[in-house]
Design a protein around this motif. Sequence first.
Motif, PDB file in Angstrom:
ATOM      1  N   GLN A  52       5.015   4.540  -9.196  1.00  0.00           N
ATOM      2  CA  GLN A  52       6.304   3.991  -9.641  1.00  0.00           C
ATOM      3  C   GLN A  52       7.287   3.934  -8.474  1.00  0.00           C
ATOM      4  OE1 GLN A  52       6.513   2.441 -12.409  1.00  0.00           O
ATOM      5  NE2 GLN A  52       4.435   3.134 -12.936  1.00  0.00           N
ATOM      6  N   GLU A  53       7.191   4.886  -7.574  1.00  0.00           N
ATOM      7  CA  GLU A  53       8.058   4.931  -6.397  1.00  0.00           C
ATOM      8  C   GLU A  53       7.795   3.698  -5.506  1.00  0.00           C
ATOM      9  OE1 GLU A  53      10.296   7.253  -6.164  1.00  0.00           O
ATOM     10  OE2 GLU A  53      11.025   6.592  -4.177  1.00  0.00           O
ATOM     11  N   ILE A  54       6.509   3.365  -5.383  1.00  0.00           N
ATOM     12  CA  ILE A  54       6.134   2.190  -4.565  1.00  0.00           C
ATOM     13  C   ILE A  54       6.726   0.926  -5.196  1.00  0.00           C
ATOM     14  CG2 ILE A  54       4.199   0.793  -3.704  1.00  0.00           C
ATOM     15  CD1 ILE A  54       2.454   3.321  -3.795  1.00  0.00           C
ATOM     16  N   LEU A  55       6.555   0.806  -6.515  1.00  0.00           N
ATOM     17  CA  LEU A  55       7.058  -0.392  -7.204  1.00  0.00           C
ATOM     18  C   LEU A  55       8.577  -0.479  -7.110  1.00  0.00           C
ATOM     19  CD1 LEU A  55       4.795  -0.477 -10.414  1.00  0.00           C
ATOM     20  CD2 LEU A  55       4.575  -1.861  -8.350  1.00  0.00           C
TER      21      LEU A  55
ATOM     22  N   GLY B  72       0.810  -1.219   0.000  1.00  0.00           N
ATOM     23  CA  GLY B  72       0.000   0.000   0.000  1.00  0.00           C
ATOM     24  C   GLY B  72       0.842   1.268   0.000  1.00  0.00           C
ATOM     25  N   GLY B  73       0.307   2.323  -0.627  1.00  0.00           N
ATOM     26  CA  GLY B  73       0.973   3.628  -0.572  1.00  0.00           C
ATOM     27  C   GLY B  73       0.760   4.287   0.783  1.00  0.00           C
ATOM     28  N   ASP B  74       1.616   5.250   1.118  1.00  0.00           N
ATOM     29  CA  ASP B  74       1.554   5.986   2.391  1.00  0.00           C
ATOM     30  C   ASP B  74       1.636   5.079   3.620  1.00  0.00           C
ATOM     31  OD1 ASP B  74       1.237   8.286   0.924  1.00  0.00           O
ATOM     32  OD2 ASP B  74      -0.954   8.289   1.110  1.00  0.00           O
ATOM     33  N   ARG B  75       2.252   3.949   3.490  1.00  0.00           N
ATOM     34  CA  ARG B  75       2.431   3.033   4.615  1.00  0.00           C
ATOM     35  C   ARG B  75       3.889   2.578   4.623  1.00  0.00           C
ATOM     36  NH1 ARG B  75      -1.895   4.766   5.755  1.00  0.00           N
ATOM     37  NH2 ARG B  75      -3.845   3.678   6.196  1.00  0.00           N
ATOM     38  N   ASP B  76       4.272   1.870   5.681  1.00  0.00           N
ATOM     39  CA  ASP B  76       5.627   1.355   5.887  1.00  0.00           C
ATOM     40  C   ASP B  76       6.398   1.099   4.573  1.00  0.00           C
ATOM     41  OD1 ASP B  76       7.879   0.108   6.769  1.00  0.00           O
ATOM     42  OD2 ASP B  76       6.862  -1.359   8.039  1.00  0.00           O
ATOM     43  N   LYS B  77       7.444   1.925   4.356  1.00  0.00           N
ATOM     44  CA  LYS B  77       8.230   1.766   3.123  1.00  0.00           C
ATOM     45  C   LYS B  77       9.334   0.725   3.314  1.00  0.00           C
ATOM     46  CE  LYS B  77       7.698   6.436   1.175  1.00  0.00           C
ATOM     47  NZ  LYS B  77       6.805   7.175   2.042  1.00  0.00           N
ATOM     48  N   GLU B  78       9.757   0.582   4.579  1.00  0.00           N
ATOM     49  CA  GLU B  78      10.886  -0.332   4.858  1.00  0.00           C
ATOM     50  C   GLU B  78      10.558  -1.773   4.522  1.00  0.00           C
ATOM     51  OE1 GLU B  78      12.825  -0.144   8.685  1.00  0.00           O
ATOM     52  OE2 GLU B  78      12.405   2.006   8.796  1.00  0.00           O
ATOM     53  N   LYS B  79       9.269  -2.129   4.615  1.00  0.00           N
ATOM     54  CA  LYS B  79       8.934  -3.545   4.399  1.00  0.00           C
ATOM     55  C   LYS B  79       8.903  -3.902   2.914  1.00  0.00           C
ATOM     56  CE  LYS B  79       3.854  -3.205   4.493  1.00  0.00           C
ATOM     57  NZ  LYS B  79       2.617  -3.625   5.125  1.00  0.00           N
ATOM     58  N   ARG B  80       8.871  -2.890   2.033  1.00  0.00           N
ATOM     59  CA  ARG B  80       8.657  -3.165   0.597  1.00  0.00           C
ATOM     60  C   ARG B  80       9.704  -4.107  -0.005  1.00  0.00           C
ATOM     61  NH1 ARG B  80       6.601   2.961  -0.852  1.00  0.00           N
ATOM     62  NH2 ARG B  80       4.644   2.735   0.270  1.00  0.00           N
TER      63      ARG B  80
ATOM     64  N   GLY C 192       7.706  -8.922 -13.169  1.00  0.00           N
ATOM     65  CA  GLY C 192       7.187  -7.767 -13.898  1.00  0.00           C
ATOM     66  C   GLY C 192       6.612  -6.786 -12.881  1.00  0.00           C
ATOM     67  N   MET C 193       6.396  -5.552 -13.323  1.00  0.00           N
ATOM     68  CA  MET C 193       5.823  -4.550 -12.410  1.00  0.00           C
ATOM     69  C   MET C 193       4.678  -3.849 -13.119  1.00  0.00           C
ATOM     70  SD  MET C 193       9.000  -2.907 -10.358  1.00  0.00           S
ATOM     71  CE  MET C 193       9.668  -1.885 -11.633  1.00  0.00           C
TER      72      MET C 193
END
Length: 491
Positions: free
Chosen positions: A415-418, A381-389, A431-432
């Motif tokens: 694109q930043e999330i991906l 999800g966007g706007d949530r924990d980025k470290e787990k990505r 793929g993304m």
Amino acid sequence: MKTKNLLEVLQVKQIIGLLPEKIKSIQQDSRKVEEGSMFVCIKGYTVDGHNFIEEALERGATTIVVEDDPGIHVKGASIILVPNTMKALAHLANKFYNYPSKQMDVIGVTGTNGKTSVSSLINKLLEGVGRKTALSGTNGMTIAGEVTATSNTTCDILENQKLFSDVAEQGAEDVVMEVSSHGLAQGRVWGIDFNIAVFTNLTQDHLDYHQSMEQYGQTKGLLFAQLGNDTARKKFAVLNSDDPWSKKYEYITPAEVVTYGILENANFKAKQIQYLEDKTVFTLETLEGEFSVETRLLGEFNVYNVLAAIATLFVKGVHVSKAVALLRSINPLEGRMEQIPIDAPLKVYLDYAHTPDAIRSSIASVGHLQRNRLIYVAGTGGDRDKEKRPLMAQEASVADVVILTINDVRNEDPQEILRGMEKGMQHKNYGMLADRKEAIEHAVEISEPGDILIIAGKGNEQYQITGTKKEHHSDKTVVTDYIKHKYNIPI
Ligand SMILES: CC(=O)N[C@H]1[C@@H](OP(=O)(O)OP(=O)(O)OC[C@H]2O[C@@H](n3ccc(=O)[nH]c3=O)[C@H](O)[C@@H]2O)O[C@H](CO)[C@@H](O)[C@@H]1O[C@H](C)C(=O)N[C@@H](C)C(=O)N[C@H](CCC(=O)O)C(=O)O
Ligand SMILES: Nc1ncnc2c1ncn2[C@@H]1O[C@H](COP(=O)(O)OP(=O)(O)OP(=O)(O)O)[C@@H](O)[C@H]1O
């Protein structure tokens, strides 16, 4: 309710103005205030409720509870100054709704993964032994099949007390409640008298909010501390002995502890586990002897969930043999490794995994099945924990083919999330696609007979959030329609 009676529970610093004789309702949101309401000003993360005093007065509030003196005197309304409005609200709401949690048994379930699964299992088993139950969590508040939508997995203090009072009135004997770490950190469960607190596990998630695993773990611990020192009611902590945090929770809780697990010593221990095509079978070692357990829930993570549920039923006084018998008829939960019933030459599962550990668990749960390739659609999800990505993508890399996508983009650049997830990929076979529908359709398009396809991230959720807009979306519909198209299955 008479204002005088309501205020008995408050530690008041000062009252400015004349108190009304009665309070018609309590509100913490100025937009819900009506004539005769008491408006309690809460300092939030986004705004300060003290900024809405004038709006509340205009809408007819006769009492305003504050922790900062607003310096205004209004004819026909009173200002009550207290040390902490959130704590005041816990007392006021409890008194106003006549302490509903004391009228029922309340079972709180916390942990990173498995809250919905375990609370639903406990709820179904309790219903099976004839208890009238209510279930509160990600899917709202449910009693006798009737669902009331809620704003959060764990609602705010006021909503909780109101819902508890409603279900108590409808005759609920037990409430099974998912307790999120946000809910605990923000005191949303202050004032709820829990009888049993259940711990599933603690792995990485929500570090955007809690900053560190240490802080996240401490926050979860509040539920076990909150079992309190009231020995008039039986209190239990049901802990996962295979998770190191359980030792800390055992230390901080004044309640009796019952443990469950697979690896370490536990009061409820699963051994000789067999993961079969359509069921899981194991021997359960308990305080009451050994039992053969058979369940349609698949994968190791479900063995933990089943153990947690049986241990909870045990401390509620239900014989293990009864719980084990009831378990046989329980179907997998919607959107939690739920197999899509479709006559196609591949197996398709919907799952709600949106943490690294849940992705690991969902992949492990099909590890025993014969297959060609495993295709995994992983979303965050966007706007949530980025470290787990990147960690999510790393776990998903165990699959032969990975499609990275998004659950709810919210206000972030897709694109930043991906790219955040992509950093963790361990092989090149991925793929993304930011558009979730396209990502699912692409996964089906590249599938071949004999493959297993797992679509993870949203489970049975029926929406997607873009910006602040919530639009209808169903992974199940998208995947089912496209499989019919690709494999020429008649509609
Ligand atoms: C970051 C976070 O958790 N925020 C929660 C928090 O909101 P907040 O502190 O921003 O509230 P605010 O908007 O600043 O408002 C402060 C006060 O002003 C009042 N107000 C506000 C506006 C107005 O016009 N008038 C007014 O009176 C509000 O009613 C409130 O009393 O308090 C609100 C009421 O309890 C929550 O609904 C809200 O959850 C938001 C929506 C959210 O998305 N939270 C997520 C992260 C969350 O809590 N998730 C967990 C599950 C996590 C998991 O899956 O494990 C959950 O329990 O749902
Ligand atoms: N005991 C468990 N251990 C590890 N993973 C689990 C466990 N139970 C469920 N999962 C995984 O986590 C996903 C989410 O499960 P569930 O909805 O029960 O968790 P939750 O804690 O309620 O999640 P959320 O708080 O985000 O709503 C499942 O789809 C599955 O992939």
